[in-house]
Design an enzyme around this catalytic site. Structure first.
Site, PDB file in Angstrom:
ATOM      1  N   GLY A   1       6.336  17.919 -10.218  1.00  0.00           N
ATOM      2  CA  GLY A   1       5.168  18.645 -10.702  1.00  0.00           C
ATOM      3  C   GLY A   1       4.180  18.910  -9.579  1.00  0.00           C
ATOM      4  O   GLY A   1       4.232  18.280  -8.517  1.00  0.00           O
ATOM      5  N   CYS A   2       3.270  19.845  -9.813  1.00  0.00           N
ATOM      6  CA  CYS A   2       2.341  20.258  -8.747  1.00  0.00           C
ATOM      7  C   CYS A   2       1.316  19.165  -8.442  1.00  0.00           C
ATOM      8  O   CYS A   2       1.163  18.756  -7.275  1.00  0.00           O
ATOM      9  CB  CYS A   2       1.670  21.571  -9.108  1.00  0.00           C
ATOM     10  SG  CYS A   2       0.907  21.609 -10.751  1.00  0.00           S
ATOM     11  N   PHE A   3       0.606  18.673  -9.455  1.00  0.00           N
ATOM     12  CA  PHE A   3      -0.311  17.563  -9.226  1.00  0.00           C
ATOM     13  C   PHE A   3       0.441  16.365  -8.643  1.00  0.00           C
ATOM     14  O   PHE A   3      -0.028  15.691  -7.733  1.00  0.00           O
ATOM     15  CB  PHE A   3      -0.976  17.127 -10.539  1.00  0.00           C
ATOM     16  CG  PHE A   3      -2.262  17.836 -10.871  1.00  0.00           C
ATOM     17  CD1 PHE A   3      -3.267  18.009  -9.927  1.00  0.00           C
ATOM     18  CD2 PHE A   3      -2.491  18.313 -12.160  1.00  0.00           C
ATOM     19  CE1 PHE A   3      -4.460  18.634 -10.252  1.00  0.00           C
ATOM     20  CE2 PHE A   3      -3.684  18.944 -12.489  1.00  0.00           C
ATOM     21  CZ  PHE A   3      -4.671  19.106 -11.530  1.00  0.00           C
TER      22      PHE A   3
END
Length: 327
Positions: free
Chosen positions: A136-138
């Protein structure tokens, strides 16, 4: 080597648009099909308008089961549904950009074992993998801020995180909090302490520091900009700033896209690139780690291409030498 024949599932969203842009400029990739049931028959450049003049392909609602690699750009939970309904060649590699296979408990599906695709943590495993769960990005930005400390067993207190993401992190579907009049000149938090990326963050930290029992306290925020993630992470650290810098630089010495900066960071340094930049600051007994990425590239599509390069034995940076949108 021959060109890698690529298929994309869920072709109308932001991550798919970035994938297409990267793939048509990748020297070893050939885009075979882009699947979108809602846009079948429409020109891809009508949806991804930055591709006008670069691509004359149309969306399709049929798949080629014999592509070399398949990218899944579906909403979370939909990759399982798609792979249950569609069969691909035993030689087709799969890179899922959703969260369906990121956790250990979910990594095996229909005999396929998905490897967590954070290259700075799992490069050797990715090289041998046929199936990748793209982070995921975070989670990417936060893990890259924490892993050097975890490797040395130094995460012995609670970790506090504030991270701000741009509007593209919410996808293309319109909602109240992604609507321009709401987002412009505005700022808010969401999912305090419960964000879905905490699972994979804790999993990777414990992979390096098995005895980690403290809390990771994560406050995700919505920014009034389009793309990028700016994460600030702090925890107790008894060493000096110089010792922290040496530790981070040693951990990332072979990383192709992650760099430790002596200067305070700002988002324009990474937007439109596959880089993660990290800055360290010491205050009394606290170490502050700032980590910045482009949420659509290092946080999604760029990292997916990075994983593809590793899986096919290519130089990791192939097709990813991008210029930041600096001004």
């Amino acid at each position: 080597m021959k060109n890698i024949k690529v298929g994309i599932i869920g072709g109308a969203g932001y991550t798919a648009g970035e994938l297409i842009r990267l793939l048509i400029n990748h020297p070893n990739a050939e885009l075979d099909f882009v699947y979108s049931t809602s846009n079948a028959g429409n020109k891809i450049s009508n949806i991804h308008q930055d591709l006008m003049g670069d691509l004359d392909m149309k969306f399709t609602d049929t798949v080629n089961p014999n592509v070399d690699v398949l990218f899944l750009c579906l909403g979370h939970g939909n990759s399982v549904k798609f792979l249950s309904a569609n069969t691909f060649s035993a030689t087709t590699k799969i890179i899922d950009l959703g969260n369906d296979f990121r956790l250990e408990k979910d990594k095996v599906f229909n005999g396929k074992t998905f490897v967590y695709g954070l290259p700075e943590l799992q490069r050797d495993a990715i090289k041998k993998a046929d199936y990748i769960a793209n982070p995921g990005c975070f989670a990417t930005a936060i893990q890259l801020a924490l892993l050097p400390l975890a490797e040395k067993g130094l995460l012995t207190n609670d970790v506090h995180i504030n991270a701000v993401t741009g509007a593209t992190g919410a996808g293309t579907s319109l909602s109240e909090t992604s609507h321009f009049p709401w987002r412009d000149n505005n700022f808010s938090y969401y999912k305090p302490f419960t964000h879905q990326h905490l699972g994979e963050i804790n999993q990777s930290v414990k992979q390096l520091q098995n005895g980690f029992t403290s809390e990771i306290l994560f406050m995700p925020n919505r920014g009034n900009f389009s793309r990028g993630i700016f994460a600030t992470v702090y925890t107790n650290f008894e060493g000096t700033l110089e010792e922290a810098k040496a530790m981070f630089e040693a951990f990332y010495k072979d990383a192709k896209f992650t760099f430790v900066s002596d200067e305070v960071l700002h988002l324009k340094q990474v937007v439109n690139t596959n880089k993660c930049l990290i800055h360290l600051h010491k205050h009394n007994n606290k170490l502050l780690v700032t980590s910045i990425i482009d949420n659509l590239l290092k946080g999604a599509s760029g990292q997916a291409i990075q994983n593809m390069n590793l899986m096919f034995g290519l130089e990791e940076t192939t097709g990813l030498q991008l210029k930041a949108t600096y001004f």
